[in-house]
Design an enzyme around this catalytic site. Structure first.
Site, PDB file in Angstrom:
ATOM      1  N   SER A   1      15.535  86.681 -51.736  1.00 33.47           N
ATOM      2  CA  SER A   1      15.958  87.671 -52.725  1.00 33.47           C
ATOM      3  C   SER A   1      17.482  87.782 -52.795  1.00 33.47           C
ATOM      4  CB  SER A   1      15.360  89.028 -52.363  1.00 33.47           C
ATOM      5  OG  SER A   1      15.720  89.362 -51.038  1.00 33.47           O
TER       6      SER A   1
ATOM      7  N   TYR B   1      13.994  92.785 -53.182  1.00 26.61           N
ATOM      8  CA  TYR B   1      12.586  92.621 -53.559  1.00 26.61           C
ATOM      9  C   TYR B   1      11.708  93.666 -52.853  1.00 26.61           C
ATOM     10  CZ  TYR B   1      13.204  87.843 -55.541  1.00 26.61           C
ATOM     11  OH  TYR B   1      13.550  86.745 -56.289  1.00 26.61           O
ATOM     12  N   GLY B   2      12.221  94.177 -51.740  1.00 26.10           N
ATOM     13  CA  GLY B   2      11.400  95.008 -50.854  1.00 26.10           C
ATOM     14  C   GLY B   2      10.877  96.291 -51.451  1.00 26.10           C
TER      15      GLY B   2
ATOM     16  N   ASN C   1      10.734  87.405 -46.477  1.00 27.71           N
ATOM     17  CA  ASN C   1       9.444  87.904 -45.976  1.00 27.71           C
ATOM     18  C   ASN C   1       8.654  88.590 -47.086  1.00 27.71           C
ATOM     19  OD1 ASN C   1       9.256  88.198 -42.614  1.00 27.71           O
ATOM     20  ND2 ASN C   1      11.244  87.709 -43.464  1.00 27.71           N
ATOM     21  N   THR C   2       9.360  89.348 -47.922  1.00 26.39           N
ATOM     22  CA  THR C   2       8.671  90.093 -48.983  1.00 26.39           C
ATOM     23  C   THR C   2       8.017  89.127 -49.969  1.00 26.39           C
ATOM     24  OG1 THR C   2      10.341  91.824 -48.736  1.00 26.39           O
ATOM     25  CG2 THR C   2       8.983  91.894 -50.718  1.00 26.39           C
TER      26      THR C   2
ATOM     27  N   THR D   1      14.309  89.180 -43.345  1.00 26.40           N
ATOM     28  CA  THR D   1      15.411  88.240 -43.152  1.00 26.40           C
ATOM     29  C   THR D   1      16.635  88.841 -42.463  1.00 26.40           C
ATOM     30  OG1 THR D   1      16.024  88.852 -45.398  1.00 26.40           O
ATOM     31  CG2 THR D   1      14.925  86.709 -45.094  1.00 26.40           C
ATOM     32  N   HIS D   2      16.863  90.142 -42.688  1.00 24.39           N
ATOM     33  CA  HIS D   2      18.097  90.757 -42.186  1.00 24.39           C
ATOM     34  C   HIS D   2      18.030  91.173 -40.719  1.00 24.39           C
ATOM     35  CE1 HIS D   2      18.628  90.974 -46.458  1.00 24.39           C
ATOM     36  NE2 HIS D   2      19.776  91.590 -46.379  1.00 24.39           N
TER      37      HIS D   2
HETATM   38  N1  DGL Z   1      14.766  89.217 -47.978  1.00 27.64           N
HETATM   39  C1  DGL Z   1      13.966  90.422 -47.899  1.00 27.64           C
HETATM   40  C2  DGL Z   1      12.855  90.219 -46.861  1.00 27.64           C
HETATM   41  O1  DGL Z   1      12.937  89.376 -45.985  1.00 27.64           O
HETATM   42  C3  DGL Z   1      14.795  91.639 -47.577  1.00 27.64           C
HETATM   43  C4  DGL Z   1      15.689  92.100 -48.703  1.00 27.64           C
HETATM   44  C5  DGL Z   1      14.949  92.556 -49.926  1.00 27.64           C
HETATM   45  O2  DGL Z   1      14.304  93.627 -49.901  1.00 27.64           O
HETATM   46  O3  DGL Z   1      15.003  91.849 -50.914  1.00 27.64           O
HETATM   47  O4  DGL Z   1      11.861  90.909 -46.908  1.00 27.64           O
END
Ligand code: DGL
Length: 279
Positions: free
Chosen positions: A26, A57-58, A89-90, A200-201
């Site tokens: 995202s 995206y979350g 992950n989302t 991811t964070h």
């Molecule tokens: N990359 C998203 C995840 O791993 C986190 C950031 C988002 O909410 O887009 O879920």
């Protein structure tokens, strides 16, 4: 939309081995996955797309996450790749099953790798998972964990404040510590022995989390997916045979300046500057 013909590309295109690994997220978070991919497979060329125009995206719905994921993959498959890795992950939780049916290219997500690793290290059968609201609501992690062992008890918690704190670089700030303590108290009460960082964070907060839960094994899904991707390519004879250093490329759908700045803290080194794409 014509389907991308992966099998045809195998026969008539250049050898697949030296094509890139298409990675999307995202936004900037997927760079934690890139860091581990590069560490594990330095010869692989990474083609990264951060959908910064639509991040986060979350907090979005499944339909929207599927729509964005399809657009991201459509872009990546124009870049001479052999595999799509959904680093987010989302998007892995909500869109993987859908896009796998839709595109004729190998697509893998990050959920299974983290779930598998957690099951393999847990001794007391009590596993915690933290992630975005959408990831947690999807039930993807408990489902994946139970595929490996249906007797495991899974405790989940959405931890939405962590993504902005990490992106603002507040890794060691008192606010972050306080918020983490509050979120993680739930897992102390549930007596988990393993915690999956389902976003991811969160690898950037790993040390802080380990301080709060010193007896808990922390699963970094970025590390796990890098191992799984290496195995996936090796099993299919698709690992890079040429040294591709310097050929990786980074694309974003908005604000490359911010991506490059924040990205440096994720990769812990200078980045190849990201290019802006519109599609
Ligand atoms: N990359 C998203 C995840 O791993 C986190 C950031 C988002 O909410 O887009 O879920």
């Amino acid at each position: 939309m014509p389907k991308y013909n992966f099998k045809k590309a195998t026969i008539s295109g250049a050898p697949l081995n030296n094509k890139g690994i298409g990675v999307f997220d995202s936004g900037v978070g997927g760079l934690t996955v890139v860091k581990e991919l590069v560490r594990k497979m330095p010869s692989e060329k990474i083609i990264y797309l951060g959908d910064t125009a639509h991040t986060p995206y979350g907090s979005k719905t499944k339909e929207t996450i599927i729509k964005f994921s399809r657009e991201n993959i459509r872009f990546l498959i124009t870049k001479n790749i052999k595999l799509v890795l959904i680093a987010c992950n989302t998007a892995s939780a909500l869109a993987l099953a859908n896009v796998k049916k839709y595109f004729d290219i190998e697509i893998i997500g990050v959920i299974d790798a983290g779930a598998k690793a957690a099951v393999s290290v847990s001794k007391n059968g009590r596993i915690g998972v933290i992630g975005t609201i959408a990831t947690i609501k999807s039930g993807a992690y408990p489902n994946a964990i139970k595929e490996y062992d249906k007797n495991i008890k899974v405790f989940v918690k959405a931890t939405p404040l962590l993504v902005p704190l990490v992106e603002e670089g507040r890794l060691a700030s008192p606010e972050t510590k306080g918020i983490l303590e509050k979120y993680l108290l739930y897992f102390k009460e549930k007596k988990i022995d393993t915690l999956v960082l389902g976003c991811t964070h969160y690898p950037l907060l790993k040390k802080n989390i380990m301080k709060i839960l010193p007896k808990v094994k922390v699963i970094d899904s970025a590390i796990e997916i890098a191992k799984d991707t290496a195995n996936f390519l090796e099993a299919r004879g698709l690992g890079a045979v040429l040294y591709n250093k310097g050929e990786s490329a980074f694309y974003v759908t908005d604000n490359p300046e911010r991506f490059n700045k924040v990205g440096k803290t994720f990769l812990k080194k200078e980045m190849i500057p990201a290019k802006l794409v519109k599609f």
